[in-house]
Scaffold this active site. Structure first.
Site, PDB file in Angstrom:
ATOM      1  N   HIS A  77      82.167  17.842  21.564  1.00 52.73           N
ATOM      2  CA  HIS A  77      80.716  18.086  21.539  1.00 52.73           C
ATOM      3  C   HIS A  77      80.384  19.505  21.984  1.00 52.73           C
ATOM      4  O   HIS A  77      81.082  20.111  22.793  1.00 52.73           O
ATOM      5  CB  HIS A  77      79.954  17.041  22.348  1.00 52.73           C
ATOM      6  CG  HIS A  77      80.254  16.987  23.819  1.00 52.73           C
ATOM      7  ND1 HIS A  77      79.678  17.849  24.736  1.00 52.73           N
ATOM      8  CD2 HIS A  77      81.039  16.148  24.542  1.00 52.73           C
ATOM      9  CE1 HIS A  77      80.094  17.546  25.947  1.00 52.73           C
ATOM     10  NE2 HIS A  77      80.929  16.520  25.861  1.00 52.73           N
ATOM     11  N   ASP A  79      77.507  20.740  23.502  1.00 49.52           N
ATOM     12  CA  ASP A  79      76.660  21.003  24.666  1.00 49.52           C
ATOM     13  C   ASP A  79      77.397  20.809  25.976  1.00 49.52           C
ATOM     14  O   ASP A  79      78.505  20.284  26.022  1.00 49.52           O
ATOM     15  CB  ASP A  79      75.423  20.108  24.621  1.00 49.52           C
ATOM     16  CG  ASP A  79      75.774  18.621  24.597  1.00 49.52           C
ATOM     17  OD1 ASP A  79      76.755  18.245  23.932  1.00 49.52           O
ATOM     18  OD2 ASP A  79      75.068  17.824  25.243  1.00 49.52           O
ATOM     19  N   ASP A 116      83.954  20.596  30.091  1.00 43.88           N
ATOM     20  CA  ASP A 116      83.477  19.384  29.450  1.00 43.88           C
ATOM     21  C   ASP A 116      82.319  19.780  28.551  1.00 43.88           C
ATOM     22  O   ASP A 116      81.205  19.975  29.008  1.00 43.88           O
ATOM     23  CB  ASP A 116      83.022  18.388  30.514  1.00 43.88           C
ATOM     24  CG  ASP A 116      82.343  17.158  29.946  1.00 43.88           C
ATOM     25  OD1 ASP A 116      82.471  16.917  28.739  1.00 43.88           O
ATOM     26  OD2 ASP A 116      81.652  16.463  30.719  1.00 43.88           O
ATOM     27  N   GLU A 146      75.507  15.611  23.145  1.00 41.03           N
ATOM     28  CA  GLU A 146      76.249  14.458  23.652  1.00 41.03           C
ATOM     29  C   GLU A 146      75.808  14.072  25.050  1.00 41.03           C
ATOM     30  O   GLU A 146      75.706  12.893  25.390  1.00 41.03           O
ATOM     31  CB  GLU A 146      77.756  14.770  23.646  1.00 41.03           C
ATOM     32  CG  GLU A 146      78.651  13.589  23.989  1.00 41.03           C
ATOM     33  CD  GLU A 146      78.993  13.453  25.460  1.00 41.03           C
ATOM     34  OE1 GLU A 146      79.623  12.456  25.846  1.00 41.03           O
ATOM     35  OE2 GLU A 146      78.608  14.357  26.255  1.00 41.03           O
ATOM     36  N   GLU A 147      75.545  15.065  25.884  1.00 41.24           N
ATOM     37  CA  GLU A 147      75.304  14.806  27.300  1.00 41.24           C
ATOM     38  C   GLU A 147      73.914  14.251  27.591  1.00 41.24           C
ATOM     39  O   GLU A 147      73.655  13.784  28.693  1.00 41.24           O
ATOM     40  CB  GLU A 147      75.504  16.107  28.106  1.00 41.24           C
ATOM     41  CG  GLU A 147      76.888  16.733  28.006  1.00 41.24           C
ATOM     42  CD  GLU A 147      77.948  15.952  28.766  1.00 41.24           C
ATOM     43  OE1 GLU A 147      77.644  14.836  29.234  1.00 41.24           O
ATOM     44  OE2 GLU A 147      79.078  16.461  28.894  1.00 41.24           O
ATOM     45  N   ASP A 170      87.676  14.755  24.463  1.00 36.49           N
ATOM     46  CA  ASP A 170      86.675  14.793  25.525  1.00 36.49           C
ATOM     47  C   ASP A 170      87.066  13.939  26.717  1.00 36.49           C
ATOM     48  O   ASP A 170      86.212  13.436  27.436  1.00 36.49           O
ATOM     49  CB  ASP A 170      85.316  14.339  24.957  1.00 36.49           C
ATOM     50  CG  ASP A 170      84.164  14.577  25.914  1.00 36.49           C
ATOM     51  OD1 ASP A 170      84.300  15.433  26.799  1.00 36.49           O
ATOM     52  OD2 ASP A 170      83.127  13.906  25.780  1.00 36.49           O
ATOM     53  N   HIS A 458      80.161  17.684  35.441  1.00 34.39           N
ATOM     54  CA  HIS A 458      78.738  17.439  35.674  1.00 34.39           C
ATOM     55  C   HIS A 458      78.308  17.886  37.074  1.00 34.39           C
ATOM     56  O   HIS A 458      77.258  17.454  37.559  1.00 34.39           O
ATOM     57  CB  HIS A 458      78.357  15.967  35.471  1.00 34.39           C
ATOM     58  CG  HIS A 458      78.564  15.476  34.080  1.00 34.39           C
ATOM     59  ND1 HIS A 458      78.031  14.289  33.620  1.00 34.39           N
ATOM     60  CD2 HIS A 458      79.243  15.997  33.023  1.00 34.39           C
ATOM     61  CE1 HIS A 458      78.371  14.111  32.353  1.00 34.39           C
ATOM     62  NE2 HIS A 458      79.125  15.142  31.976  1.00 34.39           N
TER      63      HIS A 458
END
Length: 488
Positions: A77, A79, A116, A146-147, A170, A458
């Site tokens: 992904h 983002d 990530d 995605e996030e 991922d 994150h």
């Protein structure tokens, strides 16, 4: 410590990652990274398209002699999650991420790194660019957003992809192959309140909670880290019950899929009890610090005098808000009875934020059991509705049911053993990989997820292990060279 990651191996992957890191790409703001990837595909003369959901697909023909292999889709992904340490000046919409080498790791300075899923994107670009790896027909799928809702995966149309195998890049533990993931559900809660003038005779204070470890609300939820919204709620409850505290505003957390690290609240306390409030809140803060010392050693709780707020949340709404947040499930709800060590069901009480006339609470629920996910959503909905709030449950996405008999999985286990002398572990993950959504649209895909070792995704402490990236790249190239001619 050095800013130069260009000398790391594999050079192609790190070269592309360094470029990607310098392109702002928060969820929903992927225009520049999408433009970069589209330009990259066009520069190689490869078929490149952008679909209606903002996904980019690049097709690379098989090398000579590999035309009969099952087509492989490499998926990552575009983002990243924007998180930073309090006090750090960084505009994720415009500022580049400066990746630095720190011993055996690459990290950023006070912000999320974006490994990530930037490392996955970089690895795919390296494969597309290099003439070296042997492979059959390839499709590179770069998904959008995605996030923050997986809208790219949800918007992927049937018939657009032709491959029979999907390799999702991922995952975050090198040496492990993931064959299942949790589904998710968003709970959005809204308390309407009447703003009232603050009576005379009050002092104003600001309560702040910061320095928590945070992390990925799926991958790290089992670690028992502190939740800034829960801690703030505890402070506010004590202040209200013991000192007549009134709430003017509160703001905690920022993203549903990140364990909240920070919260602040502007409050008012009767002037006559101000000193007692300060002393007892400081004592409670010390108790909380001691409770969280193992998981959150940098936790800080501060109380500062400020100007007296002009308006406050009405008492009834404030009481209902505190009681509901206190009772709301947060963290692990149930462990899996089938896979040892796997969280089955969890809740992340991610955001508590006031605005003019209302307070919004956002939770992200996850489970590998659809029935448990729906039950948890019902329970949280009933809880907040009984406190006088409105509740919307939406944004649901399916999990990915493991298939231990997968043909591609068997090939990948053999390849890993041949490369590194051991058999990789099989895992399912308590996070929302896009495999579940893509698999619902393309049910015949044979899917496996893997990646390098990434820690603290994150969160501003995110870092990627340098040696694991090289192993990940070697493994990827060997897997592509070992693609089967049939899946059955």
């Amino acid at each position: 410590m050095s800013n130069d990651i260009s000398s790391l191996h594999p050079v192609g992957v790190w070269k592309h990652f360094q470029r990607i890191a310098r392109i702002p790409r928060p969820s929903g703001g992927e225009a520049r990274i999408r433009e970069f990837v589209v330009g990259f595909g066009a520069s190689l003369g490869l078929e490149t398209i952008v679909d209606d959901a903002g996904n980019v697909i690049i097709r690379k023909p098989a090398v000579a002699g590999m035309e009969d292999r099952v087509g492989i889709i490499l998926q990552a992904h575009l983002d990243m999650v924007p998180q930073k340490i309090g006090g750090i000046e960084h505009d994720f919409e415009n500022d580049p991420i400066e990746a630095v080498v720190d011993g055996e790791w690459v990290r950023a300075s006070g912000t999320t790194l974006g490994a990530d899923n930037g490392i996955g994107v970089a690895a795919i670009l390296a494969v597309l660019e290099s003439p070296a790896p042997r492979h059959g027909p390839l499709e590179a799928l770069f998904t959008a957003n995605e996030e923050n809702g997986m809208s790219g995966a949800f918007g992927l149309r049937p018939g657009l992809l032709g491959g029979g195998i999907l390799l999702n890049l991922d995952s975050e533990d090198e040496g492990e192959l993931f064959i299942g993931c949790a589904g998710g559900l968003d709970a959005t809660v809204k308390f309407d309140f009447e703003g009232k003038p603050l009576p005379l005779g009050y002092n104003g204070f600001v309560l702040t909670v910061g320095g928590l470890s945070g992390g990925h609300s799926g991958m790290d939820i089992h670690l028992g880290r502190g939740n800034a919204n829960k801690i703030m709620n505890r402070l506010l409850q004590h202040g209200r019950q013991c000192h007549g505290l009134l709430l003017s505003s509160v703001e905690g957390g920022s993203l549903r899929n990140a364990i909240p690290r920070e919260s602040s609240a502007r409050v008012a306390v009767p002037r006559a009890g101000g000193e007692a409030f300060l002393q007892e809140t400081a004592a409670l803060a010390e108790t909380i610090n001691n409770e969280c010392s193992a998981t959150d050693p940098e936790l800080s709780i501060a109380i500062e005098k400020t100007v007296v707020p002009s308006r406050i949340v009405d008492e009834s709404a404030f009481a209902g808000l505190l009681e509901a947040i206190s009772a709301c499930p947060d963290g692990v709800v149930r462990m899996s009875g089938e896979i040892p060590g796997l969280v089955e069901t969890s809740s992340n009480l991610a955001v508590v934020r006031s605005a003019d006339g209302f307070v919004t609470v956002e939770c992200l629920l996850r489970s590998s059991a659809d029935s448990a996910l729906q039950e948890l959503g019902t329970r949280i909905g009933d809880l907040f509705r009984s406190a006088g709030a409105s509740v919307v449950l939406d944004g649901g996405y399916p999990g990915w049911k493991p298939n231990p008999e997968s043909r591609m999985l068997g090939i990948m286990r053999r390849v890993y053993r041949d490369c590194f002398g051991k058999v990789p572990a099989l895992k399912a993950v308590h996070a929302g990989l896009e495999c579940g959504i893509i698999g619902a649209t393309y049910p015949k895909l044979d899917m496996v997820s893997f990646g390098p070792t990434i820690r603290h995704p994150h969160s501003p402490y995110e870092k990627v292990d340098i040696a694991s990236v090289e192993k990940f790249h070697i493994f990827l190239e060997q897997v592509l060279a070992s693609a089967p001619t049939v899946l059955s």
